[in-house]
Write a protein that holds these residues in place. Structure first.
Motif, PDB file in Angstrom:
ATOM      1  N   VAL A   1       0.872  -1.179   0.000  1.00 14.55           N
ATOM      2  CA  VAL A   1       0.000   0.000   0.000  1.00 14.55           C
ATOM      3  C   VAL A   1       0.903   1.220   0.000  1.00 14.55           C
ATOM      4  O   VAL A   1       1.981   1.189   0.581  1.00 14.55           O
ATOM      5  N   ARG A   2       0.436   2.272  -0.685  1.00 13.11           N
ATOM      6  CA  ARG A   2       1.269   3.469  -0.763  1.00 13.11           C
ATOM      7  C   ARG A   2       0.354   4.645  -1.041  1.00 13.11           C
ATOM      8  O   ARG A   2      -0.861   4.496  -1.166  1.00 13.11           O
ATOM      9  N   GLY A   3       0.964   5.828  -1.149  1.00  9.59           N
ATOM     10  CA  GLY A   3       0.170   7.047  -1.295  1.00  9.59           C
ATOM     11  C   GLY A   3      -0.014   7.645   0.091  1.00  9.59           C
ATOM     12  O   GLY A   3      -0.465   6.952   1.015  1.00  9.59           O
ATOM     13  N   ALA A   4       0.345   8.915   0.214  1.00 10.96           N
ATOM     14  CA  ALA A   4       0.417   9.534   1.548  1.00 10.96           C
ATOM     15  C   ALA A   4      -0.857   9.364   2.396  1.00 10.96           C
ATOM     16  O   ALA A   4      -0.776   8.890   3.531  1.00 10.96           O
TER      17      ALA A   4
ATOM     18  N   SER B   1       7.855   3.367   9.166  1.00  6.61           N
ATOM     19  CA  SER B   1       7.714   2.534   7.973  1.00  6.61           C
ATOM     20  C   SER B   1       7.965   3.340   6.699  1.00  6.61           C
ATOM     21  O   SER B   1       8.597   2.865   5.759  1.00  6.61           O
ATOM     22  N   ARG B   2       7.443   4.562   6.631  1.00  5.23           N
ATOM     23  CA  ARG B   2       7.714   5.464   5.495  1.00  5.23           C
ATOM     24  C   ARG B   2       7.782   6.859   6.108  1.00  5.23           C
ATOM     25  O   ARG B   2       6.798   7.335   6.671  1.00  5.23           O
ATOM     26  N   ALA B   3       8.923   7.514   5.926  1.00  7.33           N
ATOM     27  CA  ALA B   3       9.137   8.737   6.704  1.00  7.33           C
ATOM     28  C   ALA B   3       8.703  10.035   6.013  1.00  7.33           C
ATOM     29  O   ALA B   3       8.568  11.058   6.677  1.00  7.33           O
TER      30      ALA B   3
ATOM     31  N   LEU C   1       7.140   2.601 -10.768  1.00  9.30           N
ATOM     32  CA  LEU C   1       6.176   2.584 -11.873  1.00  9.30           C
ATOM     33  C   LEU C   1       4.714   2.786 -11.453  1.00  9.30           C
ATOM     34  O   LEU C   1       3.800   2.158 -11.989  1.00  9.30           O
ATOM     35  N   GLN C   2       4.524   3.704 -10.500  1.00 13.34           N
ATOM     36  CA  GLN C   2       3.148   4.016 -10.084  1.00 13.34           C
ATOM     37  C   GLN C   2       2.339   4.577 -11.254  1.00 13.34           C
ATOM     38  O   GLN C   2       1.124   4.425 -11.293  1.00 13.34           O
ATOM     39  N   GLY C   3       3.018   5.238 -12.195  1.00 13.25           N
ATOM     40  CA  GLY C   3       2.301   5.821 -13.343  1.00 13.25           C
ATOM     41  C   GLY C   3       1.824   4.745 -14.296  1.00 13.25           C
ATOM     42  O   GLY C   3       0.617   4.605 -14.554  1.00 13.25           O
TER      43      GLY C   3
ATOM     44  N   ALA D   1       1.153  15.418  -3.421  1.00  9.49           N
ATOM     45  CA  ALA D   1       2.223  15.765  -2.482  1.00  9.49           C
ATOM     46  C   ALA D   1       2.218  14.799  -1.317  1.00  9.49           C
ATOM     47  O   ALA D   1       1.166  14.306  -0.912  1.00  9.49           O
ATOM     48  N   ASP D   2       3.390  14.540  -0.795  1.00  8.80           N
ATOM     49  CA  ASP D   2       3.510  13.715   0.412  1.00  8.80           C
ATOM     50  C   ASP D   2       3.647  14.566   1.652  1.00  8.80           C
ATOM     51  O   ASP D   2       3.367  14.112   2.763  1.00  8.80           O
ATOM     52  N   ARG D   3       4.141  15.789   1.456  1.00  4.78           N
ATOM     53  CA  ARG D   3       4.292  16.716   2.581  1.00  4.78           C
ATOM     54  C   ARG D   3       4.478  18.111   1.984  1.00  4.78           C
ATOM     55  O   ARG D   3       5.289  18.299   1.080  1.00  4.78           O
TER      56      ARG D   3
ATOM     57  N   ALA E   1       7.190  18.210  -0.961  1.00  5.95           N
ATOM     58  CA  ALA E   1       7.899  16.924  -1.086  1.00  5.95           C
ATOM     59  C   ALA E   1       6.964  15.989  -1.844  1.00  5.95           C
ATOM     60  O   ALA E   1       5.824  15.781  -1.427  1.00  5.95           O
ATOM     61  N   ASN E   2       7.456  15.464  -2.949  1.00  5.81           N
ATOM     62  CA  ASN E   2       6.630  14.514  -3.710  1.00  5.81           C
ATOM     63  C   ASN E   2       7.550  13.539  -4.439  1.00  5.81           C
ATOM     64  O   ASN E   2       8.779  13.675  -4.411  1.00  5.81           O
ATOM     65  N   LYS E   3       6.951  12.577  -5.076  1.00  8.13           N
ATOM     66  CA  LYS E   3       7.688  11.506  -5.750  1.00  8.13           C
ATOM     67  C   LYS E   3       8.847  12.049  -6.576  1.00  8.13           C
ATOM     68  O   LYS E   3       8.701  13.054  -7.276  1.00  8.13           O
ATOM     69  N   ILE E   4       9.974  11.367  -6.504  1.00 10.66           N
ATOM     70  CA  ILE E   4      11.167  11.771  -7.252  1.00 10.66           C
ATOM     71  C   ILE E   4      10.789  11.995  -8.733  1.00 10.66           C
ATOM     72  O   ILE E   4      10.093  11.179  -9.328  1.00 10.66           O
TER      73      ILE E   4
HETATM   74  O1  MRU Z   1       5.945   6.337  -2.892  1.00 11.50           O
HETATM   75  P1  MRU Z   1       4.470   6.517  -3.021  1.00 11.50           P
HETATM   76  O2  MRU Z   1       3.868   5.764  -4.146  1.00 11.50           O
HETATM   77  O3  MRU Z   1       3.765   6.317  -1.709  1.00 11.50           O
HETATM   78  O4  MRU Z   1       4.372   8.046  -3.370  1.00 11.50           O
HETATM   79  C1  MRU Z   1       3.165   8.637  -3.657  1.00 11.50           C
HETATM   80  C2  MRU Z   1       3.349   9.961  -4.254  1.00 11.50           C
HETATM   81  O5  MRU Z   1       4.405  10.515  -4.331  1.00 11.50           O
HETATM   82  C3  MRU Z   1       2.123  10.667  -4.589  1.00 11.50           C
HETATM   83  O6  MRU Z   1       2.312  11.549  -5.633  1.00 11.50           O
HETATM   84  C4  MRU Z   1       1.730  11.384  -3.308  1.00 11.50           C
HETATM   85  O7  MRU Z   1       1.825  10.494  -2.205  1.00 11.50           O
HETATM   86  C5  MRU Z   1       0.412  11.845  -3.267  1.00 11.50           C
HETATM   87  S1  MRU Z   1      -0.699  10.554  -2.944  1.00 11.50           S
HETATM   88  C6  MRU Z   1      -2.211  11.310  -2.995  1.00 11.50           C
END
Ligand code: MRU
Length: 344
Positions: free
Chosen positions: A49-52, A88-90, A197-199, A238-240, A248-251
């Motif tokens: 599972v992922r996504g902020a 777990s994810r910082a 490869l989330q995209g 964004a993640d933060r 802060a968002n995905k590389i």
């Molecule tokens: O590493 P992930 O897949 O958890 O990263 C997600 C992203 O970077 C998303 O763009 C961001 O969390 C926004 S999710 C609504």
């Protein structure tokens, strides 16, 4: 209480909690059962599972599970458990924000009320996040209408996955894209988003389900597309986000922001309030998550990791980047549209 979303099933009646294994998408839909804190830690750390916003909710479920498992005995144990889960994810701030709010509530209550309080808290957060996504989508539409009042076709570029698979409900950046399909003829350029490869795996799947036209591009194609006038706007999640608007968002997000700045293309960041870090003025010295070199050295083929180069090659794998607010044109939240820098 039974809450059933694509990404997470919360069956409080039978204490049965499951998350969709996003690592198997888009090919297979398999759910993982969460029985204890280590299951929760692992699915977040390993990015099943992922996504902020979503990982924040799954971490809360970890607290609930250990309460019903009776492995925590008092408020101090809860604090230790939170410490463990939030490592777990910082980068994504949502876990920290939810935990801090929950701590404030628990510390003023008796331990024997914790199960009920945590359950109510999770249900409240889940329903709020869903509602927030709808508000983000509506705010996004008004912003886009104000920028593109005389256009009916829009070519949008997005990065990572910010849809139903990253949130509860519609999504953030991708939520706006899904919502505006009723108002514009849209086409989406989907950054494949190496290395995970989330995209190409997740955003493409969501767009396919929505019937929205798209093409996947490699992450390094954006400059070419923009220089050929093939992109009208970029929307990311964004993640933060700090108080000054640093993101802060995905590389790969910073690359897009710099390109938009150069080509004068609107760069929009969409997020719920829960992704704002109200303790940080800026992200200039924020340390982002470095991930396993294997994510760069391998690629999944037939559900197995296949090496695409030699396994001992050195790798540097920062998972996020920081976009200074100077390069962000608009921030869309469930509350408002913030204009940081108008496109010149
Ligand atoms: O590493 P992930 O897949 O958890 O990263 C997600 C992203 O970077 C998303 O763009 C961001 O969390 C926004 S999710 C609504």
């Amino acid at each position: 209480m039974y809450l059933d979303f694509w990404t997470i099933i919360l069956d409080f009646n039978n204490n049965n909690f499951r998350v969709l294994d996003q690592k198997l998408l888009p090919f297979k839909e398999v759910y993982i059962q969460l029985n204890n804190k280590d299951d929760v830690y692992r699915v977040i750390k390993d990015m099943n599972v992922r996504g902020a916003p979503l990982i924040g909710i799954v971490a809360l479920v970890g607290i609930y599970i250990e309460l019903i498992n009776k492995s925590v005995k008092d408020f101090e144990d809860i604090l230790k458990l939170m410490e463990y889960l939030q490592n777990s994810r910082a980068t994504a701030v949502n876990i920290f924000n939810y935990f801090s709010e929950l701590k404030g509530i628990l510390k003023n209550n008796e331990f024997d009320e914790y199960v009920q309080i945590v359950k109510n808290f999770i249900v409240k957060i889940v329903l709020n996040e869903k509602e927030k996504n709808e508000k983000i989508a509506k705010n996004g539409l008004s912003l886009i209408k104000s920028i593109f009042d005389n256009k009916d076709k829009l070519r949008i570029l997005t990065h990572c996955n910010t849809g139903s698979l990253a949130t509860i409900g519609l999504g953030t950046a991708l939520g706006i894209i899904k919502y505006i399909k009723n108002y514009y003829d849209i086409f989406v350029w989907v950054d494949e988003t190496r290395p995970y490869l989330q995209g190409s795996r997740l955003t493409a799947l969501e767009l396919e389900r929505e019937g929205i036209n798209f093409s996947i591009i490699s992450d390094n194609a954006a400059a070419f597309l923009m220089s050929n006038n093939m992109v009208d706007l970029v929307i990311v999640g964004a993640d933060r986000v700090a108080l000054n608007g640093d993101v802060a968002n995905k590389i790969g997000t910073l690359n897009l922001a710099l390109l938009c700045y150069h080509f004068k293309i609107p760069f929009i960041v969409a997020l719920p309030e829960s992704s704002i870090d109200k303790n940080l003025q800026s992200l200039s010295s924020f340390k982002v998550e470095n991930r396993d070199p294997k994510e760069i050295l391998t690629i999944k083929c037939n559900f197995k990791d296949c090496y695409i180069t030699k396994d001992y090659y050195s790798v540097y794998n920062p998972s996020f980047d920081i976009t200074p607010s100077k390069y962000v044109n608009y921030i869309v939240t469930d509350f408002e549209v913030k204009v940081l820098n108008k496109v010149k």
